[in-house]
Scaffold this active site. Structure first.
Site, short mmCIF file in Angstrom:
data_model
loop_
_atom_site.label_atom_id
_atom_site.label_comp_id
_atom_site.label_asym_id
_atom_site.label_seq_id
_atom_site.Cartn_x
_atom_site.Cartn_y
_atom_site.Cartn_z
N LEU A 8 47.85 25.68 9.09
CA LEU A 8 47.16 26.88 9.56
C LEU A 8 48.14 27.90 10.14
CD1 LEU A 8 44.01 25.21 11.19
CD2 LEU A 8 44.14 26.41 9.00
N GLY A 9 49.23 28.10 9.43
CA GLY A 9 50.14 29.20 9.78
C GLY A 9 49.47 30.51 9.36
N MET A 11 49.65 32.27 6.64
CA MET A 11 49.09 32.27 5.29
C MET A 11 47.91 31.31 5.18
SD MET A 11 50.70 34.48 3.47
CE MET A 11 50.41 34.08 1.75
N ASN A 96 56.13 28.27 -0.73
CA ASN A 96 57.24 28.76 -1.55
C ASN A 96 58.24 27.65 -1.79
OD1 ASN A 96 56.53 31.43 -2.06
ND2 ASN A 96 57.41 32.17 -0.15
N GLY A 123 51.47 38.50 -1.97
CA GLY A 123 50.55 39.48 -1.39
C GLY A 123 50.56 39.39 0.12
N GLY A 124 51.39 38.50 0.65
CA GLY A 124 51.52 38.37 2.09
C GLY A 124 50.24 37.92 2.78
N LYS A 172 57.17 32.32 -9.16
CA LYS A 172 57.20 32.93 -7.82
C LYS A 172 58.64 33.15 -7.34
CE LYS A 172 55.62 34.58 -3.97
NZ LYS A 172 56.33 34.20 -2.84
N GLU A 179 61.76 41.01 -5.85
CA GLU A 179 61.41 41.62 -4.55
C GLU A 179 62.67 41.98 -3.75
OE1 GLU A 179 58.04 39.58 -2.43
OE2 GLU A 179 59.59 39.20 -0.94
N TYR A 180 63.66 41.07 -3.75
CA TYR A 180 64.92 41.34 -3.03
C TYR A 180 65.56 42.61 -3.57
CZ TYR A 180 65.49 36.70 -0.75
OH TYR A 180 65.35 35.58 0.02
N ARG A 270 71.99 40.56 2.34
CA ARG A 270 71.24 39.91 3.44
C ARG A 270 72.18 39.05 4.29
NH1 ARG A 270 65.06 38.34 2.19
NH2 ARG A 270 64.48 40.21 1.05
O1 LIG Z 1 55.24 37.53 -2.35
C1 LIG Z 1 55.10 37.50 -1.14
O2 LIG Z 1 54.01 37.61 -0.56
C2 LIG Z 1 56.31 37.28 -0.30
O3 LIG Z 1 57.44 37.20 -1.11
C3 LIG Z 1 56.19 36.03 0.53
O4 LIG Z 1 56.18 34.91 -0.31
C4 LIG Z 1 57.21 35.88 1.65
O5 LIG Z 1 57.10 36.94 2.51
C5 LIG Z 1 58.61 35.69 1.11
O6 LIG Z 1 58.79 34.31 0.96
C6 LIG Z 1 59.73 36.18 1.94
O7 LIG Z 1 60.90 35.75 1.32
P1 LIG Z 1 62.29 35.84 2.00
O8 LIG Z 1 62.16 35.12 3.31
O9 LIG Z 1 63.22 35.12 1.08
O10 LIG Z 1 62.57 37.29 2.18
#
Ligand SMILES: O=C(O)[C@H](O)[C@@H](O)[C@H](O)[C@H](O)COP(=O)(O)O
Length: 299
Positions: A8-9, A11, A96, A123-124, A172, A179-180, A270
């Site tokens: 229950l974090g 997400m 993840n 989607g956070g 993913k 995303e990075y 990073r």
């Molecule tokens: O798609 C997402 O909703 C994000 O990517 C999510 O999964 C999380 O915020 C990442 O894991 C952050 O990843 P880093 O810690 O590697 O930046």
């Protein structure tokens, strides 16, 4: 359907509410009991205070959905769950995890007749609560069985069965590598604006880019939000942490001999950011906070 949710974090908690709102019956378990009490008291979701109670309160083909951080805890949990599950039951990893771990775990559980499903969830926190994007690795049969759940908790067209167990986390991982790179490009662009000598309003620029430009999108919307909250980013330290996915993408690129300079460099940036503060670092740290609730170091 009836689902046992483990973790229950940020997400997991929001996914539990999302499932509940769409008519599923959630039984929630968490290692520390305060979160279970909270979800019981504030949301009326039934909690289970042990794994035995959790699995015992599910009937028929049991569905357990783990939403816990990647790492060895998952293996420990799996070993504790195996004696509590029977052939045909389903265990989902919605975190993840590294896909190599997932492949290994799927094999381990196959030996027990338990179906393992990996769900790369994007989607956070907002997505988990109101409509996520899910990349699903599962057998055809198990995916079809779980499809009504994905249909409910994801945005329209926001889920896909991408292949066998392991592939959801693979996709993913690559998503996060991208995303990075995207965040790095945004960060660098704004740093050049900052150094230009012009007196730009970054919120205004992000906003106009969000209206019809080629680079519009959620990250740009969040960029706007970061600048709305702190126009000069003076409260944020440009330290960008990473939880593994970027590193694994780079490792995979190296293994496959695929040149991936953008993603690799964003990972190295990073690492550098842990030694040296920059404007782009501040923005990317701010973006991670916006979508994932990842803490920022205060300047
Ligand atoms: O798609 C997402 O909703 C994000 O990517 C999510 O999964 C999380 O915020 C990442 O894991 C952050 O990843 P880093 O810690 O590697 O930046």
């Amino acid at each position: 359907m009836k689902i046992g949710l483990i973790g229950l974090g940020k997400m997991g908690y929001n996914l539990a509410l999302n499932l509940r709102d769409r008519g599923h019956e959630v039984i929630a378990y968490n290692r520390s009991t305060d979160k279970i009490k909270k979800i019981e008291e504030e949301e009326g979701i039934k909690g289970a205070f042990s794994l035995e109670t959790l699995t015992g309160s599910l009937e028929g083909r049991k569905i357990l959905w783990m939403m816990i951080p990647a790492g060895p805890m998952i293996d420990i949990l799996i070993e504790s769950l195996i004696p509590l599950l029977k052939q045909g039951d389903i265990l989902i990893d919605g975190g993840n995890s590294n896909y190599l771990d997932t492949l290994r775990r799927a094999e381990r559980l196959k030996m027990e007749g338990i179906d393992y499903v990996d769900v790369g969830t994007s989607g956070g926190v907002e997505g988990a609560r109101n409509g996520a994007c899910m990349m699903i690795g599962a057998t055809e049969e198990v995916f079809d069985y779980l499809k009504p759940i994905f249909q409910d908790v994801c945005l329209e067209k926001g889920y896909a069965h991408v292949g066998k167990p392991g592939t959801g986390h693979y996709v993913k991982m690559i998503h996060n590598g991208i995303e990075y790179g995207m965040m790095q490009a945004i960060g660098e662009g704004f740093e050049i604006l900052e150094k230009s000598g012009f007196d730009f309003d970054y919120k205004q620029i992000a906003q106009v880019w969000n209206h019809g430009s080629v680079i519009r999108g959620w990250l740009m919307e969040l960029t706007q939000k970061v600048f709305e909250e702190d126009p000069s980013l003076k409260s944020i330290k440009g330290v960008i942490h990473s939880s593994g996915e970027g590193l694994w993408t780079v490792e995979e690129a190296l293994r496959l001999k695929v040149p991936a300079p953008v993603i690799t460099d964003s990972l190295f940036v990073r690492y550098r950011s842990e030694q040296q503060d920059t404007f782009s670092g501040k923005l990317i740290a701010g973006l991670r906070y916006q979508f994932g609730g990842h803490s920022v170091e205060k300047a």
